[in-house]
Scaffold this motif. Structure first.
Motif, short mmCIF file in Angstrom:
data_model
loop_
_atom_site.label_atom_id
_atom_site.label_comp_id
_atom_site.label_asym_id
_atom_site.label_seq_id
_atom_site.Cartn_x
_atom_site.Cartn_y
_atom_site.Cartn_z
N ALA A 118 0.83 -1.21 0.00
CA ALA A 118 0.00 0.00 0.00
C ALA A 118 0.87 1.26 0.00
CB ALA A 118 -0.92 -0.01 1.22
N LEU A 119 1.93 1.24 0.78
CA LEU A 119 2.83 2.40 0.84
C LEU A 119 3.57 2.61 -0.48
CD1 LEU A 119 4.27 1.89 4.45
CD2 LEU A 119 2.78 3.76 3.69
N TRP A 120 4.01 1.52 -1.11
CA TRP A 120 4.73 1.65 -2.38
C TRP A 120 3.81 2.09 -3.51
CZ3 TRP A 120 9.55 2.54 -2.90
CH2 TRP A 120 10.49 2.01 -2.01
N VAL A 121 2.56 1.66 -3.46
CA VAL A 121 1.59 2.14 -4.46
C VAL A 121 1.46 3.65 -4.35
CG1 VAL A 121 -0.85 2.19 -5.09
CG2 VAL A 121 0.28 0.00 -4.71
N PHE A 122 1.33 4.14 -3.13
CA PHE A 122 1.21 5.59 -2.91
C PHE A 122 2.48 6.31 -3.37
CE2 PHE A 122 1.26 9.31 0.14
CZ PHE A 122 0.32 10.05 -0.58
N TYR A 123 3.63 5.72 -3.07
CA TYR A 123 4.91 6.32 -3.47
C TYR A 123 5.00 6.46 -4.99
CZ TYR A 123 9.94 6.74 -4.36
OH TYR A 123 11.18 7.15 -4.82
N GLY A 124 4.52 5.45 -5.71
CA GLY A 124 4.66 5.45 -7.17
C GLY A 124 3.64 6.27 -7.92
N LEU A 125 2.64 6.81 -7.23
CA LEU A 125 1.63 7.63 -7.90
C LEU A 125 2.25 8.91 -8.46
CD1 LEU A 125 -1.40 7.33 -5.44
CD2 LEU A 125 -1.06 6.13 -7.61
N PRO A 126 1.75 9.41 -9.60
CA PRO A 126 2.30 10.64 -10.21
C PRO A 126 2.29 11.84 -9.28
CG PRO A 126 0.87 9.50 -11.75
CD PRO A 126 0.71 8.79 -10.44
N ILE A 127 1.35 11.89 -8.35
CA ILE A 127 1.28 13.05 -7.45
C ILE A 127 2.38 13.01 -6.39
CG2 ILE A 127 -1.18 13.50 -7.74
CD1 ILE A 127 -1.70 11.88 -5.22
N VAL A 128 3.04 11.86 -6.26
CA VAL A 128 4.13 11.74 -5.28
C VAL A 128 5.48 11.60 -5.98
CG1 VAL A 128 5.09 10.37 -3.37
CG2 VAL A 128 2.61 10.72 -3.55
N HIS A 129 5.62 10.57 -6.82
CA HIS A 129 6.89 10.31 -7.50
C HIS A 129 6.61 9.93 -8.96
CE1 HIS A 129 11.22 9.55 -7.16
NE2 HIS A 129 11.04 8.56 -8.01
N PRO A 130 6.61 10.91 -9.84
CA PRO A 130 6.28 10.66 -11.25
C PRO A 130 7.18 9.61 -11.91
CG PRO A 130 6.38 13.01 -10.77
CD PRO A 130 6.95 12.31 -9.57
N ASN A 131 6.70 9.05 -13.01
CA ASN A 131 7.45 8.09 -13.82
C ASN A 131 7.81 6.82 -13.05
OD1 ASN A 131 7.54 10.02 -16.00
ND2 ASN A 131 9.22 11.04 -14.92
N SER A 132 6.88 6.36 -12.23
CA SER A 132 7.11 5.13 -11.45
C SER A 132 5.97 4.14 -11.65
CB SER A 132 7.26 5.48 -9.96
OG SER A 132 8.32 6.35 -9.72
N ILE A 133 5.47 4.07 -12.86
CA ILE A 133 4.30 3.24 -13.15
C ILE A 133 4.56 1.76 -12.85
CG2 ILE A 133 4.93 2.97 -15.58
CD1 ILE A 133 1.37 3.13 -14.07
N LEU A 134 5.81 1.29 -13.08
CA LEU A 134 6.11 -0.12 -12.84
C LEU A 134 6.09 -0.44 -11.34
CD1 LEU A 134 8.93 -0.68 -15.47
CD2 LEU A 134 6.58 -1.52 -15.55
N VAL A 135 6.40 0.54 -10.52
CA VAL A 135 6.31 0.36 -9.07
C VAL A 135 4.85 0.23 -8.65
CG1 VAL A 135 6.77 1.42 -6.82
CG2 VAL A 135 8.46 1.60 -8.65
N VAL A 136 4.00 1.04 -9.27
CA VAL A 136 2.57 1.02 -8.96
C VAL A 136 1.93 -0.29 -9.41
CG1 VAL A 136 0.33 2.10 -9.39
CG2 VAL A 136 2.36 3.53 -9.05
#
Length: 236
Positions: A55-73
């Motif tokens: 859940a925390l990593w999904v939030f981290y990877g969102l564009p509003i937090v850390h852009p260009n992290s779609i694979l993390v999401v």
């Protein structure tokens, strides 16, 4: 000339595939629970920890937090859904005391995630600040989850048996750590590098233990634990 972003995406896709396999690795345990309609001595702790981590990593990877992290999401979103299924099965067949304990822990985790999300979105107004706050929290919990196999490693040394530390799981965990550490180093992301670097080291230690104790005469140990996945780290 090799494009760094293209290489990073390829490595990330490989990491997604390996992490997906790790998330599915406890499936035989839950098939056993369903067949017996009893959780026996198994505990939901590793899956509650993985749920929070994903859940925390999904939030981290969102564009509003850390852009260009779609694979993390994508992989952590998938892992989150899988953990929900595991916890639902455990809840269905666990006795009342275990159900209540599980619900209590799950409620605390959900409140914690919501509090982090609200605090970051309302109090931090740049991607850098949001990434720093959420990434630091992810490092802490990701490292704790990767440290979970230390109890299994202790059991291997104590019992001289690798029964509760399957080679395949340790090896895939090692590959997963290598993949996500490489992914993080290509476009340096310290928040993904640290927990996955630690995971790689611990998985290596598990493999060394496995070869040291494989074939040894085990000492008697009647306690039972759920196999621990490196989730996510599998969880990045």
């Amino acid at each position: 000339m090799v494009n760094a972003d293209a290489v990073r995406n390829i490595v990330g896709i490989c990491g997604n595939i390996i992490s997906f396999g790790l998330f599915l690795s406890p499936l035989p345990t839950f098939v056993q629970i369903v067949k017996k309609r009893d959780v026996e001595q198994f505990v939901p702790d590793p899956y509650l920890a993985t749920f929070l981590n994903c859940a925390l990593w999904v939030f981290y990877g969102l564009p509003i937090v850390h852009p260009n992290s779609i694979l993390v999401v994508t992989i952590n979103g998938t892992g989150l859904a899988i953990e929900v299924v595991y916890l639902s099965v455990f809840f269905a067949y666990a006795p009342r005391p275990k159900r209540l304990k599980m619900l209590g822990v799950l409620a605390v985790e959900l409140v914690f995630v919501v509090a982090i999300a609200a605090g970051v979105l309302l109090g931090a107004h740049t991607h850098e600040k949001r990434s720093l706050i959420v990434g630091s929290v992810c490092i802490f919990f990701g490292t704790l989850m990767y440290a979970a196999p230390l109890t299994v490693m202790k059991r291997v040394i104590t019992t001289k048996s690798v029964e509760y530390m399957p080679f395949t799981l340790s090896f895939v965990s090692f590959l997963n750590g290598i993949c996500w550490t490489t992914y993080a180093l290509i476009r340096f992301d310290i928040f993904i590098t640290i927990p996955n670097g630690i995971g790689t080291f611990l998985s290596s230690a598990q493999l060394i233990l496995y070869f040291c104790y494989y074939g040894s005469t085990p000492k008697n140990d009647k306690s039972v634990e759920l196999p621990v996945t490196a989730s996510d780290d599998s969880n990045n």
